[in-house]
Scaffold this motif. Structure first.
Motif, PDB file in Angstrom:
ATOM      1  N   SER A  70      -1.607   0.991  -5.379  1.00  0.00           N
ATOM      2  CA  SER A  70      -1.551   0.983  -3.916  1.00  0.00           C
ATOM      3  C   SER A  70      -2.363  -0.210  -3.403  1.00  0.00           C
ATOM      4  O   SER A  70      -2.727  -1.094  -4.168  1.00  0.00           O
ATOM      5  N   GLY A 124       3.829   5.388  -0.528  1.00  0.00           N
ATOM      6  CA  GLY A 124       3.648   5.009   0.877  1.00  0.00           C
ATOM      7  C   GLY A 124       4.391   3.719   1.190  1.00  0.00           C
ATOM      8  O   GLY A 124       5.298   3.301   0.446  1.00  0.00           O
ATOM      9  N   VAL A 127       3.435   0.638   1.004  1.00  0.00           N
ATOM     10  CA  VAL A 127       3.269  -0.446   0.036  1.00  0.00           C
ATOM     11  C   VAL A 127       4.259  -0.272  -1.117  1.00  0.00           C
ATOM     12  O   VAL A 127       5.054  -1.165  -1.423  1.00  0.00           O
ATOM     13  N   ASP A 176       7.876  -0.782   0.142  1.00  0.00           N
ATOM     14  CA  ASP A 176       8.299  -2.162   0.410  1.00  0.00           C
ATOM     15  C   ASP A 176       8.539  -2.926  -0.897  1.00  0.00           C
ATOM     16  O   ASP A 176       9.501  -3.680  -1.032  1.00  0.00           O
ATOM     17  N   THR A 223       2.979   7.200   7.580  1.00  0.00           N
ATOM     18  CA  THR A 223       3.547   5.911   8.026  1.00  0.00           C
ATOM     19  C   THR A 223       4.890   5.672   7.343  1.00  0.00           C
ATOM     20  O   THR A 223       5.854   5.228   7.958  1.00  0.00           O
ATOM     21  N   SER A 245       8.399   3.331   7.593  1.00  0.00           N
ATOM     22  CA  SER A 245       8.832   2.316   6.628  1.00  0.00           C
ATOM     23  C   SER A 245       9.956   2.773   5.699  1.00  0.00           C
ATOM     24  O   SER A 245      10.561   1.946   5.030  1.00  0.00           O
ATOM     25  N   ILE A 267      12.870   3.837   6.391  1.00  0.00           N
ATOM     26  CA  ILE A 267      14.226   3.420   6.815  1.00  0.00           C
ATOM     27  C   ILE A 267      14.162   2.090   7.558  1.00  0.00           C
ATOM     28  O   ILE A 267      13.088   1.633   7.958  1.00  0.00           O
ATOM     29  N   ASN A 320       4.274  -9.734   4.922  1.00  0.00           N
ATOM     30  CA  ASN A 320       5.740  -9.637   4.780  1.00  0.00           C
ATOM     31  C   ASN A 320       6.444 -10.994   4.791  1.00  0.00           C
ATOM     32  O   ASN A 320       7.517 -11.143   5.378  1.00  0.00           O
ATOM     33  N   ARG A 344      -5.778   0.974   7.882  1.00  0.00           N
ATOM     34  CA  ARG A 344      -4.415   1.301   7.486  1.00  0.00           C
ATOM     35  C   ARG A 344      -3.489   0.622   8.491  1.00  0.00           C
ATOM     36  O   ARG A 344      -3.863   0.417   9.657  1.00  0.00           O
TER      37      ARG A 344
HETATM   38  N1  LIG Z   1       9.272  -1.710   5.733  1.00  0.00           N
HETATM   39  C1  LIG Z   1       8.893  -1.311   6.921  1.00  0.00           C
HETATM   40  O1  LIG Z   1       9.687  -1.135   7.843  1.00  0.00           O
HETATM   41  C2  LIG Z   1       7.426  -1.007   7.150  1.00  0.00           C
HETATM   42  C3  LIG Z   1       7.051  -0.308   8.316  1.00  0.00           C
HETATM   43  C4  LIG Z   1       5.703   0.040   8.455  1.00  0.00           C
HETATM   44  C5  LIG Z   1       4.775  -0.323   7.486  1.00  0.00           C
HETATM   45  N2  LIG Z   1       5.203  -1.040   6.412  1.00  0.00           N
HETATM   46  C6  LIG Z   1       4.247  -1.436   5.388  1.00  0.00           C
HETATM   47  O2  LIG Z   1       3.705  -0.260   4.828  1.00  0.00           O
HETATM   48  C7  LIG Z   1       2.379  -0.506   4.390  1.00  0.00           C
HETATM   49  C8  LIG Z   1       1.487   0.566   4.916  1.00  0.00           C
HETATM   50  O3  LIG Z   1       1.950   1.817   4.500  1.00  0.00           O
HETATM   51  P1  LIG Z   1       0.954   3.006   4.179  1.00  0.00           P
HETATM   52  O4  LIG Z   1       0.044   3.215   5.316  1.00  0.00           O
HETATM   53  O5  LIG Z   1       1.784   4.128   3.691  1.00  0.00           O
HETATM   54  O6  LIG Z   1       0.066   2.359   3.039  1.00  0.00           O
HETATM   55  P2  LIG Z   1      -0.058   2.606   1.454  1.00  0.00           P
HETATM   56  O7  LIG Z   1       1.262   2.652   0.817  1.00  0.00           O
HETATM   57  O8  LIG Z   1      -1.026   1.600   0.973  1.00  0.00           O
HETATM   58  O9  LIG Z   1      -0.728   4.039   1.372  1.00  0.00           O
HETATM   59  C9  LIG Z   1      -2.018   4.234   1.906  1.00  0.00           C
HETATM   60  C10 LIG Z   1      -2.926   4.940   0.885  1.00  0.00           C
HETATM   61  O10 LIG Z   1      -2.431   6.258   0.668  1.00  0.00           O
HETATM   62  C11 LIG Z   1      -2.337   6.521  -0.739  1.00  0.00           C
HETATM   63  N3  LIG Z   1      -1.283   7.533  -0.886  1.00  0.00           N
HETATM   64  C12 LIG Z   1       0.051   7.380  -0.751  1.00  0.00           C
HETATM   65  N4  LIG Z   1       0.664   8.571  -0.810  1.00  0.00           N
HETATM   66  C13 LIG Z   1      -0.297   9.496  -1.035  1.00  0.00           C
HETATM   67  C14 LIG Z   1      -0.290  10.903  -1.222  1.00  0.00           C
HETATM   68  N5  LIG Z   1       0.839  11.628  -1.085  1.00  0.00           N
HETATM   69  N6  LIG Z   1      -1.465  11.512  -1.465  1.00  0.00           N
HETATM   70  C15 LIG Z   1      -2.614  10.807  -1.536  1.00  0.00           C
HETATM   71  N7  LIG Z   1      -2.701   9.473  -1.351  1.00  0.00           N
HETATM   72  C16 LIG Z   1      -1.537   8.829  -1.097  1.00  0.00           C
HETATM   73  C17 LIG Z   1      -2.053   5.167  -1.337  1.00  0.00           C
HETATM   74  O11 LIG Z   1      -2.424   5.129  -2.688  1.00  0.00           O
HETATM   75  C18 LIG Z   1      -2.945   4.272  -0.477  1.00  0.00           C
HETATM   76  O12 LIG Z   1      -4.255   4.287  -0.949  1.00  0.00           O
HETATM   77  C19 LIG Z   1       2.015  -1.888   4.878  1.00  0.00           C
HETATM   78  O13 LIG Z   1       2.118  -2.799   3.835  1.00  0.00           O
HETATM   79  C20 LIG Z   1       3.061  -2.182   5.929  1.00  0.00           C
HETATM   80  O14 LIG Z   1       3.335  -3.561   6.064  1.00  0.00           O
HETATM   81  C21 LIG Z   1       6.496  -1.354   6.205  1.00  0.00           C
END
Ligand SMILES: NC(=O)c1ccc[n+]([C@@H]2O[C@H](COP(=O)([O-])OP(=O)(O)OC[C@H]3O[C@@H](n4cnc5c(N)ncnc54)[C@H](O)[C@@H]3O)[C@@H](O)[C@H]2O)c1
Length: 379
Positions: A74, A107, A109, A112, A135, A140, A142, A155, A270
Motif C-alpha cells: 500500500s 484500496g 492504490v 489504480d 474511498t 476509485s 469505477i 497520476n 489520505r
Molecule cells: N482511479 C480513481 O478514479 C481514483 C479516485 C480516487 C482516488 N484514487 C486514488 O486512490 C488512492 C487513495 O485510495 P485509498 O484512500 O483507498 O488509499 P490506499 O489504497 O493507500 O489505502 C489506504 C490504507 O488502507 C489500507 N487498507 C486498504 N484496505 C484495507 C482494509 N480492508 N483493512 C485495513 N486496511 C486497509 C492500505 O493498506 C493503506 O494503508 C490515491 O492514490 C488516489 O489517487 C483514484
C-alpha cells in the motif's frame, strides 16, 4: 441482505456493480459471462485482514478457477511504474492470456495499479475490482481512471480502463479501520453537492448512522454515490465536459496531497482527507473570485455546513501543521496547483460554485487568490 446491482453501458460494452455479502456465485456467473479462461491473479492489499483475504481466495477457488495470489504494497509511493512492470512480468512468466482475469482486492492504490496492469497486459485483460477502503468503494473502483504517480506528479502515467465487474463486499465495511472508513466520506459529500442534493438531510442528519456503520444507510449512500458518479462520467469518459465536475475539490486536494507527501511524510493525508480540505478551499476561491453578495453568503453557508460535517466525521477541514514549515508548505502548495491536469492554458482550473447554484469548471482569474486560500486553510 439482498444483492443490489447497477448495470451500466459505456458505448456498447456492459459493466456491472454488485453489492453483496457473498461473492462466489456472482463471480462464477461473471466468469462465465465474460468467457474467461478461469485463470485468476488475485492482487490484494497487504493490510487487509488475513481472514477477509482468505474469504475472497476461497470464494474465487470455489469457481473452479486456478488462482494465483500476490500481495500488493500500500501507500501512495508504491503507486508507481516499477510495481506495474513487476506485475506484468508475473503475468507473462505464468502464461496469463487476454482471457485471464485480474481481481484486485484493495484500496485506491492497489486498484489504480491493477487497472493500469489490466489495461496494458496484451492490450487489455479482464479486470474485476473488489474495493477495500471507503474511498475505493465510493469513488476509485469505477470510472476507469487507471494511473500511477511519477516524479511527484500524481497520476501522471495512465489511461482509462474499466473493471468489467465491481463487487462491493459488504463484510469489509464493519471491519475497516476508522481512518480508511471515514476518509471516503469527502468523495460522497462532493457527489451530493455537484448533484445538487441536500447535504444537510442526506449526511448531516445521518451522522450517527455513519459513525455506527448502519448497514442499511451505508448500502443506500454507497449505491447513491456510485449512481451519481456514473451519471457524471458515462457520456464523458475522457473528461472533456460533465465529468470534470467530479474533480470538485481536487485541484487543491492534489496540491495539498503532493506537498504533504513531499515535505512532511508519505501518506500524511489520505486522498479523501485532502479532498475534504480541497472542497473547502475551492469554495473559498469561489467566494474570492466572485462579487455577487448573495453568492458569497451562500458559499459561507456551504463552508460552515461542510466544515461542521467534516468535524463530526473526525476529518480535517484545514491543514494543521507546525508553524515552522507553514511558509514552505504554502509556497510548495502554490507551485503544485499549477500541475493541475485540467489546465488548458497557463492558469489552473477548479470547480466553482456559481450564481445559479450550479458547479462549473473555471480558470482561476486572479492567481493571488491561490495564496489567499492557502493562507486560510493552512494553520
Ligand atoms: N482511479 C480513481 O478514479 C481514483 C479516485 C480516487 C482516488 N484514487 C486514488 O486512490 C488512492 C487513495 O485510495 P485509498 O484512500 O483507498 O488509499 P490506499 O489504497 O493507500 O489505502 C489506504 C490504507 O488502507 C489500507 N487498507 C486498504 N484496505 C484495507 C482494509 N480492508 N483493512 C485495513 N486496511 C486497509 C492500505 O493498506 C493503506 O494503508 C490515491 O492514490 C488516489 O489517487 C483514484
Amino acid at each position: 441482505m439482498p444483492i443490489e446491482k447497477i448495470n451500466y453501458k459505456i458505448n456498447s460494452d456492459n459493466f456491472c456493480i454488485l453489492y453483496t455479502d457473498k461473492v462466489e456465485d456472482q463471480i462464477n456467473k461473471a466468469l462465465n459471462l465474460i468467457n474467461s479462461d478461469k485463470k485468476i491473479l488475485l492482487l490484494y492489499d497487504e493490510n487487509i485482514s488475513n481472514n477477509l483475504v482468505s474469504d475472497i481466495f476461497y470464494e474465487l477457488k470455489a469457481t473452479g478457477s486456478k488462482i494465483y495470489k500476490k500481495k500488493i504494497k500500500s501507500k501512495k509511493k508504491n503507486k508507481n511504474i516499477d510495481n506495474v512492470l513487476k506485475i506484468l512480468d508475473f503475468l507473462q512468466s505464468n502464461n496469463f492470456t487476454k482471457r485471464s482475469v485480474l481481481v484486485c482486492f484493495g484500496g485506491g492504490v492497489a486498484g489504480d495499479v491493477s487497472a493500469l496492469v489490466s489495461a496494458l497486459y496484451m492490450r487489455g485483460m479482464f479486470f474485476i475490482n473488489i474495493p477495500s477502503t471507503m474511498t475505493a468503494i465510493v469513488d476509485s473502483c469505477i470510472g476507469g481512471k487507471a494511473a500511477v504517480n511519477y516524479k511527484n506528479n500524481i497520476n501522471l502515467i495512465g489511461t482509462y480502463y474499466h473493471p468489467k465487474f465491481v463487487f462491493i463486499y459488504e463484510k469489509i465495511l464493519n471491519k475497516l479501520p476508522e481512518r480508511e472508513y471515514l476518509s471516503g466520506f469527502p468523495e460522497i459529500i462532493k457527489c451530493i453537492l455537484i448533484n445538487k442534493n441536500n447535504l444537510k438531510s442526506i449526511i448531516d442528519k445521518n451522522i450517527n448512522k455513519i459513525l455506527r456503520r448502519d448497514k442499511i444507510f451505508l448500502k443506500y449512500i454507497i449505491m447513491k454515490t456510485l449512481k451519481i458518479k456514473i451519471k457524471f462520467f458515462i457520456n464523458d469518459v475522457y473528461e472533456n465536459n460533465k465529468r470534470l465536475l467530479l474533480n470538485f475539490g481536487h485541484t487543491f486536494a492534489h496540491s495539498i496531497e503532493a506537498t504533504t507527501d513531499k515535505i512532511i511524510k508519505g501518506d500524511f493525508l489520505r486522498h479523501g482527507e485532502a479532498v475534504g480540505i480541497g472542497i473547502i478551499s475551492e469554495l473559498y476561491l469561489s467566494k474570492l473570485e466572485n462579487k455577487n453578495k448573495k453568492l458569497k453568503k451562500n458559499i459561507d453557508i456551504n463552508i460552515n455546513l461542510i466544515a461542521k460535517i467534516l468535524e463530526k466525521l473526525k476529518l480535517p477541514s484545514k491543514l494543521l501543521i507546525s508553524k515552522y514549515i507553514k511558509q514552505q508548505i504554502i509556497s510548495e502548495c502554490y507551485t503544485s496547483v499549477f500541475k493541475d491536469k485540467k489546465k488548458i492554458s497557463t492558469r489552473p482550473r477548479y470547480i466553482m460554485l456559481s450564481n445559479s447554484g450550479d458547479y462549473i469548471v473555471k480558470e482561476i482569474k486572479n492567481l493571488d487568490n491561490i495564496n489567499l486560500v492557502f493562507h486560510k486553510i493552512v494553520n
